[in-house]
Motif scaffolding. Structure first.
Motif, PDB file in Angstrom:
ATOM      1  N   CYS A  28      36.799  45.658  27.798  1.00 25.96           N
ATOM      2  CA  CYS A  28      37.366  46.629  28.736  1.00 25.96           C
ATOM      3  C   CYS A  28      38.256  47.603  27.971  1.00 25.96           C
ATOM      4  O   CYS A  28      38.809  47.263  26.922  1.00 25.96           O
ATOM      5  CB  CYS A  28      38.176  45.860  29.767  1.00 25.96           C
ATOM      6  N   CYS A  77      41.370  43.739  26.812  1.00 29.69           N
ATOM      7  CA  CYS A  77      41.788  42.404  27.198  1.00 29.69           C
ATOM      8  C   CYS A  77      40.591  41.497  27.379  1.00 29.69           C
ATOM      9  O   CYS A  77      40.553  40.689  28.277  1.00 29.69           O
ATOM     10  CB  CYS A  77      42.573  42.493  28.486  1.00 29.69           C
ATOM     11  N   HIS A 132      34.366  42.140  30.386  1.00 34.16           N
ATOM     12  CA  HIS A 132      33.936  41.957  31.762  1.00 34.16           C
ATOM     13  C   HIS A 132      32.424  41.810  31.723  1.00 34.16           C
ATOM     14  O   HIS A 132      31.753  42.502  30.968  1.00 34.16           O
ATOM     15  CB  HIS A 132      34.326  43.156  32.631  1.00 34.16           C
ATOM     16  N   CYS A 153      43.209  41.557  34.527  1.00 29.78           N
ATOM     17  CA  CYS A 153      43.071  42.615  33.521  1.00 29.78           C
ATOM     18  C   CYS A 153      43.944  43.814  33.908  1.00 29.78           C
ATOM     19  O   CYS A 153      44.058  44.134  35.092  1.00 29.78           O
ATOM     20  CB  CYS A 153      41.612  43.038  33.460  1.00 29.78           C
ATOM     21  N   CYS A 174      43.170  46.719  33.891  1.00 26.39           N
ATOM     22  CA  CYS A 174      42.359  47.735  34.580  1.00 26.39           C
ATOM     23  C   CYS A 174      42.306  47.450  36.079  1.00 26.39           C
ATOM     24  O   CYS A 174      41.872  48.300  36.855  1.00 26.39           O
ATOM     25  CB  CYS A 174      40.957  47.831  33.984  1.00 26.39           C
ATOM     26  N   THR A 194      40.475  45.116  37.726  1.00 28.17           N
ATOM     27  CA  THR A 194      39.215  44.634  38.302  1.00 28.17           C
ATOM     28  C   THR A 194      39.327  43.200  38.789  1.00 28.17           C
ATOM     29  O   THR A 194      40.175  42.433  38.314  1.00 28.17           O
ATOM     30  CB  THR A 194      38.066  44.726  37.266  1.00 28.17           C
TER      31      THR A 194
END
Ligand SMILES: [Zn+2]
Length: 457
Positions: free
Chosen positions: A260, A264, A267, A322, A324, A326
């Motif tokens: 990602c 991290c 995915h 994460c 991000c 998600t």
């Protein structure tokens, strides 16, 4: 929580693929979908695959409603495929569009054969189209240094995926001539490169940004091998770009997941694959955050479904969300293989990833080989570790010095040397990148036993 990192595009793709309701995908909806698909895959395999029909017949009628329902199912092992690959087919051979033969390095085992239908390959192309959208935009170019000479080979599948998002993919194949490869990068103005880790390191260290080829490169995606962090950092500093790691294997349908932008972990294409992490010794699942062996079940594969397939790769699920944002799981970077280390005389085990992390941070290093041999003068009570380095011509002497320092700081080596179980021979260097010299995979060879073991990367 950082809001500048966009949510991985894999999430909205998975959301759409599984037709889940709501504006955002939820973990509950995804798990429900995955369990329904595991059930379908199991029923289908037990009905159609000669292997599963015979070996797993006692599981006919098994109901899968929750992840824990999978825990008493057996595993599918690489040897099962080696022994009888056709036993895994659930379609007639006429429907197979591509067969991949995988040779296992350093062993005499039969090769594995993996089969794909057109529909199976389409799933992979669709994945690349969505996953690559995180790294490149329409109108840009990606140079793909992966095998691509055969129809439906990995290079061609990536190119086809890129074409769908308006990105030009140029399939260059694995690097055999670094000068030619750099010329191609410069001529095409690639914004992104996809390649094999040691090969990309070679290009980065022999052709730095000042030499033009790397000027447009924003990201490099490394695949087909475990990626030491020290190697990724060396490429990032040489080209001033970001390096992302892609994790996948042919058995997964080439692609699994990609790192990602939140840096991290990966995915995954969770609509196509269900992942578990297990204790390799007991076979029981481990808790999130604990490392173990990656095991996957295919959810959408038509020609050759695999249930609880043991990858031999060591990794862990991160217990933290994460950055991000998600809901997809985070698999932390792969830590190497669950087996493959060399047992030293004091009982500790030295692994290739330990040598990788220590050595790829050495400036100018391109590749290395390591070898353990017995010390005949010391009645075989001590092992000798010999390391040969391949470096750029200007770095030979300093690389030898720095590499020795780095290796002498590896915990396993310090302990073995303190216990009198290991000695470190003078490091040797080679700086002649003739032909494909720098492009070979690194090896860790055990010359101590009559039955020689070689671990290749
Ligand atoms: Zn993320």
């Amino acid at each position: 929580m950082t809001h500048s990192i966009p949510i991985s595009p894999i999430e909205s793709w998975v959301h759409k693929k599984i037709s889940a309701p709501g504006a955002r995908l939820t973990r509950e909806a995804l798990t429900r979908y995955q369990m329904a698909r595991v059930q379908e895959t199991l029923d289908h395999a037990l009905e159609r695959s000669p292997f599963y029909k015979k070996a797993w017949r006692t599981f006919a009628g098994k109901k899968i409603k929750a992840p824990s329902d999978l825990h008493d199912l057996p595993f599918t092992k690489p040897e099962d495929i080696q022994n009888a690959p056709l036993g895994f087919l659930t379609v007639s051979q006429d429907e197979i569009a591509r067969v991949v033969t995988l040779n296992t390095s350093g062993t005499t085992a039969a090769p594995k054969r993996i089969f794909f239908t057109e529909e199976d390959l389409e799933l992979t192309v669709d994945y690349f189209a969505h996953a690559m959208a995180d790294f490149v935009s329409a109108g840009e170019t990606v140079t793909i240094f992966m095998p691509g000479d055969k129809p439906h080979s990995i290079g061609q599948l990536i190119r086809d995926g890129l074409n769908r998002i308006g990105v030009e993919g140029i399939v260059a194949g694995p690097v055999s001539d670094p000068h030619k490869a750099c010329g191609l990068i410069a001529n095409t103005g690639a914004a992104c490169l996809i390649g094999i880790p040691t090969q990309m390191l070679h290009l980065a260290r022999t052709h730095r940004k000042s030499a033009a080829p790397g000027q447009n490169i924003r990201s490099v995606i490394l695949s087909a091998d475990y990626v030491p962090r020290s190697m990724a950092q060396a490429i990032e500093s040489a080209w001033g770009c970001r390096v992302f790691d892609h994790y996948g294997m042919t058995e997964m349908g080439y692609a699994g997941g990609v790192a990602c932008r939140g840096e991290c972990g990966y995915h995954f294409r969770e609509a196509d694959l269900y992942l578990e992490i297990i204790d390799p010794a007991s076979g029981r699942p481990v808790n999130d955050g604990e490392p173990g062996e990656v095991v996957f079940t295919t959810l959408t594969r038509k020609g050759m479904p695999l249930i609880r397939y043991r990858t031999g790769d060591k990794a862990r699920f991160s217990p933290h969300p994460c950055p991000c944002g998600t809901v997809l799981r985070r698999l932390d970077p792969v830590l190497g293989r669950t087996t493959g280390g060399m047992s030293l005389k004091n009982g500790s085990v030295l692994t290739l990833p330990e040598l990788d992390e220590a050595l790829f941070s050495v400036p100018g290093l391109l590749n290395f080989t390591a070898e353990l041999s017995g010390d005949s003068e010391n009645k075989g009570e001590t092992d000798i570790l010999r390391i040969s380095l391949l470096t750029v011509p200007t770095a030979t002497a300093t690389a030898r010095y720095t590499a020795r320092q780095q290796v002498a700081h590896i915990d396993t080596i310090i302990r073995a040397m303190d216990d009198g179980a290991l000695s470190l021979a003078e490091l040797s260097t080679d700086c002649r990148p003739r032909g494909t010299t720098g492009m070979v995979k690194r090896t860790f060879t055990d010359n101590r036993s009559p039955r020689q073991q070689i671990w290749k990367r």
